[in-house]
Design an enzyme around this catalytic site. Structure first.
Site, PDB file in Angstrom:
ATOM      1  N   GLU A  15       1.201 -12.602  -2.295  1.00  0.00           N
ATOM      2  CA  GLU A  15      -0.272 -12.653  -2.351  1.00  0.00           C
ATOM      3  C   GLU A  15      -0.811 -12.405  -3.764  1.00  0.00           C
ATOM      4  OE1 GLU A  15       1.531 -10.242  -1.181  1.00  0.00           O
ATOM      5  OE2 GLU A  15       0.612  -8.294  -1.623  1.00  0.00           O
ATOM      6  N   GLY A  34       0.849  -1.189   0.000  1.00  0.00           N
ATOM      7  CA  GLY A  34       0.000   0.000   0.000  1.00  0.00           C
ATOM      8  C   GLY A  34       0.875   1.224   0.000  1.00  0.00           C
ATOM      9  N   GLU A  35       0.424   2.262   0.647  1.00  0.00           N
ATOM     10  CA  GLU A  35       1.173   3.511   0.696  1.00  0.00           C
ATOM     11  C   GLU A  35       1.615   3.754   2.142  1.00  0.00           C
ATOM     12  OE1 GLU A  35       2.149   4.855  -2.143  1.00  0.00           O
ATOM     13  OE2 GLU A  35       3.364   5.960  -0.725  1.00  0.00           O
ATOM     14  N   SER A  36       2.914   3.596   2.375  1.00  0.00           N
ATOM     15  CA  SER A  36       3.410   3.592   3.755  1.00  0.00           C
ATOM     16  C   SER A  36       3.196   4.915   4.493  1.00  0.00           C
ATOM     17  CB  SER A  36       4.889   3.194   3.791  1.00  0.00           C
ATOM     18  OG  SER A  36       5.671   4.084   3.033  1.00  0.00           O
ATOM     19  N   HIS A  50       5.442  -9.380  -3.421  1.00  0.00           N
ATOM     20  CA  HIS A  50       4.038  -9.648  -3.069  1.00  0.00           C
ATOM     21  C   HIS A  50       3.631 -11.088  -3.369  1.00  0.00           C
ATOM     22  CE1 HIS A  50       2.660  -5.367  -2.669  1.00  0.00           C
ATOM     23  NE2 HIS A  50       3.663  -5.139  -3.489  1.00  0.00           N
ATOM     24  N   ILE A  87       6.279  -4.119  -6.869  1.00  0.00           N
ATOM     25  CA  ILE A  87       5.508  -2.927  -7.254  1.00  0.00           C
ATOM     26  C   ILE A  87       6.067  -1.744  -6.477  1.00  0.00           C
ATOM     27  CG2 ILE A  87       3.219  -1.879  -7.383  1.00  0.00           C
ATOM     28  CD1 ILE A  87       2.076  -4.779  -7.216  1.00  0.00           C
ATOM     29  N   ARG A  88       6.834  -0.916  -7.168  1.00  0.00           N
ATOM     30  CA  ARG A  88       7.510   0.213  -6.495  1.00  0.00           C
ATOM     31  C   ARG A  88       8.108  -0.271  -5.158  1.00  0.00           C
ATOM     32  NH1 ARG A  88       4.342   4.750  -5.154  1.00  0.00           N
ATOM     33  NH2 ARG A  88       2.620   3.345  -4.811  1.00  0.00           N
ATOM     34  N   CYS A 148       6.128  -5.469   1.146  1.00  0.00           N
ATOM     35  CA  CYS A 148       6.305  -4.199   0.432  1.00  0.00           C
ATOM     36  C   CYS A 148       6.092  -3.009   1.376  1.00  0.00           C
ATOM     37  CB  CYS A 148       5.393  -4.161  -0.790  1.00  0.00           C
ATOM     38  SG  CYS A 148       5.923  -2.978  -2.011  1.00  0.00           S
TER      39      CYS A 148
HETATM   40  N1  GLN Z   1       6.192   2.534  -2.615  1.00  0.00           N
HETATM   41  C1  GLN Z   1       5.204   2.240  -1.605  1.00  0.00           C
HETATM   42  C2  GLN Z   1       5.544   2.965  -0.309  1.00  0.00           C
HETATM   43  O1  GLN Z   1       6.563   3.566  -0.228  1.00  0.00           O
HETATM   44  C3  GLN Z   1       5.125   0.765  -1.359  1.00  0.00           C
HETATM   45  C4  GLN Z   1       4.576   0.102  -2.575  1.00  0.00           C
HETATM   46  C5  GLN Z   1       3.794  -1.152  -2.294  1.00  0.00           C
HETATM   47  O2  GLN Z   1       3.501  -1.512  -1.138  1.00  0.00           O
HETATM   48  N2  GLN Z   1       3.396  -1.809  -3.337  1.00  0.00           N
HETATM   49  O3  GLN Z   1       4.751   2.957   0.597  1.00  0.00           O
END
Ligand code: GLN
Length: 187
Positions: A173, A48-50, A171, A135-136, A80
């Site tokens: 999942e 997600g977005e930390s 990931h 993913i990023r 992630c």
């Molecule tokens: N780049 C996201 C972050 O810094 C993490 C990306 C992800 O969880 N897929 O939160």
């Protein structure tokens, strides 16, 4: 409390973890509050977005409670964003984290959103590599002596374990490979 796996469900790809847990027959529950956390005996922190999730964890006291439970032995696995939130330090940023893993992470280590990709990841002790979906994704750039690095990708650390706390950059999942989920729910 039973053996219920909690999945932190304030933002991100928690539904995918719930799906996998369903597939392997592990009782699971979404966690949004301290009361939800009381019902589970281990916790997955999804992608997600930390920054966003960090703010929400601080605001409702859930972060504090996760740290307290982890301190008394609750297993936690972060994928992630989850790895970022578990880290002691985020490189180049003053970002709030749970600080449960003695690691320094680099966010978006493989480039921007377009650089999301899939590739094989070597996991210590596994004959078959895992399919890593990145993913990023972050990587671990530094870690303390109590941290075991168990997964690498192109010379970078993408999986770590410290006691009952696990972090992966990728990931599982989002693939059909349920080995890490199975390992996490069975220990
Ligand atoms: N780049 C996201 C972050 O810094 C993490 C990306 C992800 O969880 N897929 O939160």
């Amino acid at each position: 409390m039973g053996r219920v796996v909690g999945v932190l469900a304030v933002q991100g790809d928690y539904a995918k973890h719930m799906e996998v847990l369903g597939r392997i027959g592990a009782p699971a529950q979404e966690v949004r509050t301290v009361e939800d956390l009381d019902q589970v005996d281990r916790l997955i922190i999804p992608g997600g977005e930390s920054t966003t999730v960090g703010l929400l964890l601080q605001r409702f006291g859930l972060g504090e409670e996760i740290v307290r439970r982890a301190g008394s032995g609750m297993p936690v696995w972060g994928t992630c964003m989850g790895l970022i939130l578990l880290a002691r330090e985020v490189e180049g940023r003053d970002q709030w984290t749970l600080g449960l893993l003695d690691v320094k992470v680099r966010r978006n280590a493989f480039g921007s959103q377009v650089n999301s990709f899939e590739d094989s990841v070597e996991i210590d002790g596994w004959e078959e590599p895992a399919l890593g979906v990145f993913i990023r994704a972050p990587v671990v750039v530094d870690h303390g002596p109590e941290v075991e690095a168990f997964a690498q990708y192109q010379g970078q650390i993408v999986g770590v374990r410290q006691g009952t706390i696990i972090g992966t950059s990728f990931h599982p999942e989002l693939t059909s490979d349920t080995r890490i989920h199975q390992e996490f729910v069975s220990k």
